[in-house]
Each structure stands twice: as C-alpha cells, then as structure tokens.
Design a protein around this motif. Structure first.
Motif, mmCIF file in Angstrom:
data_model
loop_
_atom_site.group_PDB
_atom_site.id
_atom_site.type_symbol
_atom_site.label_atom_id
_atom_site.label_comp_id
_atom_site.label_asym_id
_atom_site.label_seq_id
_atom_site.Cartn_x
_atom_site.Cartn_y
_atom_site.Cartn_z
ATOM 1 N N ASP A 318 46.840 45.871 34.881
ATOM 2 C CA ASP A 318 47.989 45.383 35.641
ATOM 3 C C ASP A 318 47.807 43.928 36.056
ATOM 4 O OD1 ASP A 318 49.154 47.941 35.508
ATOM 5 O OD2 ASP A 318 47.847 48.573 37.145
ATOM 6 N N GLY A 319 47.334 43.141 35.131
ATOM 7 C CA GLY A 319 47.223 41.707 35.387
ATOM 8 C C GLY A 319 46.006 41.299 36.193
ATOM 9 N N GLN A 320 45.162 42.261 36.571
ATOM 10 C CA GLN A 320 43.966 41.886 37.342
ATOM 11 C C GLN A 320 42.721 42.177 36.526
ATOM 12 O OE1 GLN A 320 44.692 44.319 40.918
ATOM 13 N NE2 GLN A 320 44.374 42.419 42.027
ATOM 14 N N LYS A 321 41.684 41.344 36.709
ATOM 15 C CA LYS A 321 40.443 41.610 35.993
ATOM 16 C C LYS A 321 39.872 42.939 36.476
ATOM 17 C CE LYS A 321 35.945 39.930 34.755
ATOM 18 N NZ LYS A 321 34.674 39.489 35.264
ATOM 19 N N MET A 322 39.273 43.675 35.553
ATOM 20 C CA MET A 322 38.671 44.932 35.994
ATOM 21 C C MET A 322 37.422 44.655 36.791
ATOM 22 S SD MET A 322 38.671 47.420 32.817
ATOM 23 C CE MET A 322 40.020 47.101 31.725
ATOM 24 N N SER A 323 37.296 45.307 37.884
ATOM 25 C CA SER A 323 36.026 45.211 38.594
ATOM 26 C C SER A 323 35.889 46.415 39.485
ATOM 27 C CB SER A 323 35.928 43.907 39.391
ATOM 28 O OG SER A 323 36.489 44.072 40.662
ATOM 29 N N LYS A 324 34.652 46.788 39.693
ATOM 30 C CA LYS A 324 34.363 47.986 40.476
ATOM 31 C C LYS A 324 35.006 47.865 41.857
ATOM 32 C CE LYS A 324 31.801 51.763 40.839
ATOM 33 N NZ LYS A 324 31.729 52.878 39.942
ATOM 34 N N SER A 325 34.902 46.656 42.429
ATOM 35 C CA SER A 325 35.406 46.518 43.795
ATOM 36 C C SER A 325 36.928 46.687 43.846
ATOM 37 C CB SER A 325 34.976 45.186 44.399
ATOM 38 O OG SER A 325 35.419 44.149 43.577
ATOM 39 N N LEU A 326 37.615 46.402 42.747
ATOM 40 C CA LEU A 326 39.067 46.611 42.746
ATOM 41 C C LEU A 326 39.418 48.057 42.359
ATOM 42 C CD1 LEU A 326 40.232 43.313 40.999
ATOM 43 C CD2 LEU A 326 40.436 43.878 43.411
ATOM 44 N N GLY A 327 38.420 48.815 41.957
ATOM 45 C CA GLY A 327 38.636 50.232 41.635
ATOM 46 C C GLY A 327 39.522 50.433 40.415
ATOM 47 N N ASN A 328 39.504 49.500 39.476
ATOM 48 C CA ASN A 328 40.413 49.634 38.325
ATOM 49 C C ASN A 328 39.673 49.594 36.997
ATOM 50 O OD1 ASN A 328 39.639 47.023 38.260
ATOM 51 N ND2 ASN A 328 41.677 46.125 38.248
#
Ligand code: MSP
Length: 683
Positions: A318-328
């Motif tokens: 959804d347009g955001q970099k994947m990262s653990k902290s973003l939970g995506n």
C-alpha cells in the motif's frame, strides 16, 4: 570467466521477509544466466551480525548477541535451502576468518595514511546503521517507519573519504553499466559531487562488533593520537569487507562449501580470482554504501573494484516500504509454500521493472499464475504433447524441416533471442521475461494458424511434423531462456523433449539459435495448477485495503475505502448502494493540468498543478507516474474531485483527486468528450 555474484549480507535482527528473498532471487537469477553463458560463478551470501541494532534486538529478546545471531542466521540459511538457492559460501560476520580480515583491513587502511583518530558528534540511525549530520526533524531520512535518530558523541577513527571524491567520479564515468539502473547511478554521482565528508569507521559506546587494534594515528590537525578506548569496527566497514574476506583476502582461509552450479570445485587457492569480476546485487537503500564507501575503501587498499553494482527497488505494501515495525511484511516462506517457489520467483521478477518499487499483491500473483503461467506456458506444452501423442505417437521427426517453411515465425524468434542477452546485460529483467512470453505467443498463434488437426486430416504429415518441430524447438528455447527465472519448470519442459539444460545446450538453442529435427517426447504432469481463491487469508498479508482510484489516501482524507472482496479478474466488485444526495456531495470539476512533475523518492506519484478556475491552481498528488509522463498531461483537461479533504501523501498535501480507471493492464484518466471551461462541474 570466473565471476563473483553477491547478495548483501542480511541483518539478523529479525527473520527474513520478501524483500530479502527478492534480493537473493535476483542474484540467483543472474548466477544461473551467467552459468548458462559458460562462466564459472561463485555465489556468495550470508548474514551481517554485528552492530548496535543486533545488540539491541538480542537484548530485547533476553538473549546474548551470539546465541541470537546463531538462531536467526540459521533461519536465513534454512529459507535459502527451502527455496532451492544454492550458494557457494555462506559468510557470517562473526566467523573467525572474517574477524581476522577486518582487523587486518583496519591496520592496512591506517598504514595507507587514510585513517585518523577524532571524535564523532552528530546523529546516528541504529536501524540503518548510518551517521547523519544536520537533520532537524530527528527522524532518519532513509528509513521506513519514522525511525528516531540518536545523538552520539564518541571517540572514533575516521576514514578520509573526501580524498576519493574525484577518483570515484572518474570510476562512475569509466563504464556505462558499473551501476544500474542509470538513474540510480546519476543519484550516486550527484551525491558524490555534492561533496564527501570523512566517514566515521569505529564505535566506542557499545561492544558487539569486531575489536580493532589500538593504532596511533595523526589527528586531522596533524598531532599523533592514541585511542583512549577499545574501538570496534563500524558495522558497514565490517559488513562490506565480507565480499573479499570470504574469498580469503586478509585472512588464513575461509571454509568452502561445494558449488553445484559451478564447473570447478573451488579450492582456497583459486578463490581470489573471482574478485576480478564481481557483481553486487543490492537494494536501492544500500546503494550509497556499495557505490561510494566500498569502492573508496578498495581504492585505498589498491584492490580491484567491483565490475557491477545493480540496485533493485523495494517491495511495498500500500505504498509503504515493508518493515516489521509497520507490521506489513510478507513472509516469503509462507508464500513459497502456498504458491510454489517457482511461481513466487516468476511473480517477483516479472512484476516490476528492475530498479523500481513494486506493490506486492496476492491477487496479482494469482493472476500471473493463472494467466501467464498456466494459460500461456503450461497450455502450450500440453498442447504440443497432446498433438504429438494423437498424431505422431510422441515422436517428432522432421528431417526436412526448414526455417523457410515458417519464415515469419523463425524471423521473429531470431529477433527475440538476439534481444534477450542485452536485456539481461542491462538488467531489464521484466522486458526479458516479456520477450520470453512473445516466444510463447508465437507458438500459441502458430497452432491456431496452421491447425495441426486439419493437416492430419488432409494427410499433410510432413507439414504436421514440421510444425511440431517448430514448436518443440520453440519450447526448448523458452525453457533455456526461462531457466534463470524458473529453473525447475524449465527442466520439466526440457525433460518432456528428452533434453537437459546445460551451458552447451544454451549455446545451441539460444546463442546459435539452432533447430533440432528429431525428438522423442515424454508426457509430463501439467506444469501449473490454476488457483481460484486466495491461499493465504487476506488479513494476514494485506494491511489497509486499497481504493481503486490511484491517488486516494484513505487514511488521511477520511474517505471510506470501497471493496475489499478478492477480485481475481482485477475487476472490483460493485460497492454499497448510495442515494443521489450522497452522489451530490461530490464536487467534480474539469481542470487543466498546468504543470506535472515527479514526487522525489516516489516512482508512482506526480505532483500536478490544476487550474479549476480558482485564483490559484490546485496542487494534486496523483499515483499515475507509471502511466503518464508529465509531457502527456500538461495542457490537457482532467476530472477532479474538488471538495475532498486535503490529504498528506509522502509529506506533501494534495488538495483533490483526479479520476481514473485501472484494470490489470493499465490505467486511463477520466476525460470529458470535448474541451470545457476550467472549473465546469461534472455531474
Ligand atoms: N546488512 C545490510 C547489508 C550489508 S551488505 C554488505 C542490510 N541488510 S538488510 O537485511 O537490512 O537488507 C538486505 C537487503 O534486503 C537490501 O538489499 C535491502 O534493499 C533488501 N530489502 C529489505 N527490505 C526490502 C523491501 N521491502 N523490498 C525489497 N528489498 C528490500 O542492509
């Protein structure tokens, strides 16, 4: 030729995600391509285990850094095993030979007069392990998820990076493809041209790293200075040198595992030769370290520079970099298990042009499996096997086959094959795969055009055999070209024709574009199963659902997103019923695009200025950069929702949304049929 291909070594602060798998798959693809071209390839991967980030992660889990890194490093290894990635060596930066190398490298950099003792005072991002000066926001400019910078002030050794500015610029200019894509190379050049500061290469405020010898150096103002503390190597100095320590530079020998796809079994003695032709695969986030610091270190030591650095884009959600902290994050093992390793490889390599970001979509993956893999590729093989079984008893024998019989097809095939090498050389992997699909299209079209069942009926058996011969050669060419992308599938295809994939057969079918005239066929199980529903529940892989419009920012605008139902065919289901009064709330206007420019750091967004008859043009951010160039938009009229709450996208406000329609193929703007005054209502 001996070739080294490397992945970055992965941080072991957390388990692997799809971004890590992507980097490794690209490197593996390149390795397989070069292997087929006859090169002797050494494939190096591993884990980056030192630094503050790992120390903190271990502490948070209540483990010692060593036992924590042992555990996570093993998870990476087992993922590569599971995904069929065969490496020649897996380096861990905690390996003894590597520690030995780093201490030795540090001594040599000092001996070259490129290191001085001083004090670093500034910001540090623990997440990407980078130093920053003059960042007012206190937030790392490079990391996803608003990572806070930490202020540090500590004794540090510095590497005189600034001395290398000119030599670096000369190096970038020396070769077209030393850094690809070209736009990334240009970014690096601009960064270096803007002036290089000396780089802090040691830390003293924590202990998880390679201990450096206490060396007295001259300080920046020429005085001799001896360290007052134990220094450990800056984690990027430590990490970058993995590429040569694994080959036995500056140590007494790394351990070597067998090399299944290489011609020679490597011995410690011949490993250094691989450094003569090194290719690094990296993500765009770590290009600066590889394209600036790394060659400067190598120049200082007088070592050969890498031949290529290829920087890929990010997988986003959804347009955001994947990262653990973003939970995506997307779990590569779960996807490989559910959809198959080969299908996942295909999707990742096919979906986005190398270098650009891609949005990971489970539905997109299914569409590619059902459409391209099952329909275009799987069916062609099935049809060829089926036709041959029915009419020629699984033997293709066409001694009089001549390309002239299928002049148009053979010319097209020749042209496509010529382009493939260039596509791979310039890392146009998406175009490469699309070209392979053009080959399949030729095959599928030939069956419809020449109607083998009618040839049989009319007794034209020689012509039928010739057609099958064309199709068999075509599928073997496809299999060889596809091997770097889908190795198992390619081998299944060749086995159906009692052939194998090897550098010699690659030279035969691809480089020389030869045609064989005799084949014994074996029926093989269908290559692909169609998938009719999501195999992994949406909630566990998809975060906020996307609206079908390209530039809506549902979170900030307060607008409700519409359908979340899986729509495999790429067509959104019809949304909730509304009354005319609901519709009347939308104020849609005709507006003229006065200017359009890309939004920095975004491959999708354009910043438009739109005249809707107000005193000032509206600023609208729109996710259409992949479909329209600024030139195509300027001066044209679009339809925009003018009363949408302003939304913040990538740090900038958008005051409206332009309308567009998107399907699986592309996107088109909603336009009015004839020019209207700017600001006219659309109802
Ligand atoms: N340890 C350093 C590399 C040192 S190499 C001498 C590092 N490790 S990492 O684990 O954070 O990232 C490794 C690779 O994964 C990078 O190439 C990075 O670009 C890639 N990816 C991490 N997240 C990603 C995505 N979301 N998408 C695609 N790749 C990304 O950096």
């Amino acid at each position: 030729m001996q070739q080294l291909i490397t992945t970055p070594i992965y941080y072991v602060n957390d388990i692997p995600h799809i971004g890590h798998a992507y980097t490794t798959i690209i490197a593996d693809m390149l390795k397989k391509h070069r292997y087929l071209q006859g090169d002797e390839v050494f494939f190096l991967t591993g884990t980056d285990e030192h630094g503050q980030k790992i120390e903190q992660s271990a502490k948070a889990k209540g483990k010692s850094p060593q036992s924590y890194t042992d555990e996570i490093s093993a998870v990476f290894r087992s993922l590569w095993d599971f995904m069929g990635i065969r490496y020649d060596h897996f380096i861990r930066t905690t390996d003894d030979y590597h520690l030995e190398s780093i201490a030795c490298v540090f001594e040599q950099l000092c001996a070259r007069g490129d290191v001085y003792l001083g004090e670093y005072e500034g910001d540090y991002c623990v997440s990407c392990e980078s130093f920053f000066l003059n960042i007012d926001s206190g937030i790392c400019p490079d990391c996803a998820g608003e990572k806070k910078l930490t202020k540090i002030k500590e004794e540090s050794y510095f590497f005189a990076l600034s001395r290398y500015q000119e030599r670096l610029l000369e190096w970038y200019a020396s070769s077209e493809d030393v850094i690809l894509p070209k736009y990334r190379k240009n970014e690096v050049i601009r960064f270096v041209e803007s002036g290089l500061q000396d780089l802090s290469i040691s830390r003293t405020s924590f202990s998880w790293g390679v201990q450096l010898p206490a060396i007295t150096t001259k300080s920046i103002n020429g005085e001799s200075k001896t360290p007052s503390k134990q220094h450990i190597a800056y984690v990027w100095l430590d990490a970058l040198f993995n590429y040569v320590s694994a080959l036995g530079f500056y140590n007494h020998g790394a351990c070597i595992s067998p090399a299944p796809e290489s011609k020679a079994s490597h011995t410690q003695d011949n490993l250094k030769g691989f450094w003569q032709h090194a290719t690094h695969i990296v993500g765009k986030d770590i290009l600066r370290f590889h394209a600036v610091y790394w060659p400067a270190f190598l120049m200082s030591l007088g070592l050969e520079l890498p031949k290529h650095i290829y920087a890929h884009g990010w997988w986003m959600r959804d347009g955001q970099k994947m990262s653990k902290s973003l939970g995506n994050v997307i779990d590569p093992r779960a996807f490989a298990q559910s959809y198959g390793v080969e299908n996942l490889r295909y999707y990742l390599l096919r979906e986005t042009p190398f270098g650009q970001d891609g949005d990971f979509s489970q539905r997109g993956l299914i569409e590619r499996i059902n459409g391209e893999l099952a329909n275009d590729l799987g069916n062609l093989l099935n049809r060829v096997l089926g036709i041959s079984e029915k009419y020629t008893a699984l033997v293709i024998d066409a001694p009089h086959f001549a390309r002239a019989h299928f002049a148009q097809e053979c010319e097209q095939i020749a042209e496509i094959l010529t382009g493939l090498g260039e596509n791979m050389r310039t890392m146009q992997t998406k175009t490469y795969i699309e070209s392979v699909w053009k080959l399949l299209h030729i095959g599928n079209t030939a069956i419809a055009k020449y109607e083998p069942w009618n040839l049989f009926k009319q007794g034209e058996l020689a012509k039928l055999q010739s057609l099958l011969c064309l199709l068999a050669n075509l599928l073997l060419k496809v299999a060889h070209a596809l091997y770097p992308i889908m190795p198992e599938t390619s081998q299944k295809i060749t086995s159906a024709f009692t052939r194998q994939i090897a550098p010699e057969s690659y030279a035969h079918f691809i480089t020389q574009n030869a045609y064989d005239t005799h084949f014994t066929l074996h029926k093989v199980a269908p290559l692909f199963q169609k998938i009719d529903s999501l195999l992994i529940p949406e909630s566990s892989v998809e975060s906020t659902p996307k609206s079908t419009t390209p530039d809506s920012s549902t979170k900030d605008s307060g607008a409700k997103s519409t359908s979340t139902a899986p729509a495999i065919a790429g067509i959104a289901s019809i949304g909730e019923e509304i009354g005319i009064s609901d519709f009347a709330k939308l104020d849609i206007r005709v507006g003229e695009v006065l200017s359009a420019e890309p939004v920095p750091k975004s491959t999708k967004l354009l910043r438009l200025q739109i005249d809707i008859g107000e005193q000032q043009p509206r600023i609208v951010l729109s996710g259409i950069a992949e479909y329209y160039t600024p030139e195509q938009l300027i001066g044209t009229q679009v339809c925009m929702i003018a009363n949408l709450k302003p939304a913040k996208i990538m740090g900038q406000y958008s005051y409206g949304m332009i309308l567009a329609s998107k399907d699986t193929e592309s996107l088109s703007l909603v336009r009015i049929d004839g020019r209207r005054k700017n600001g006219s209502k659309v109802s």
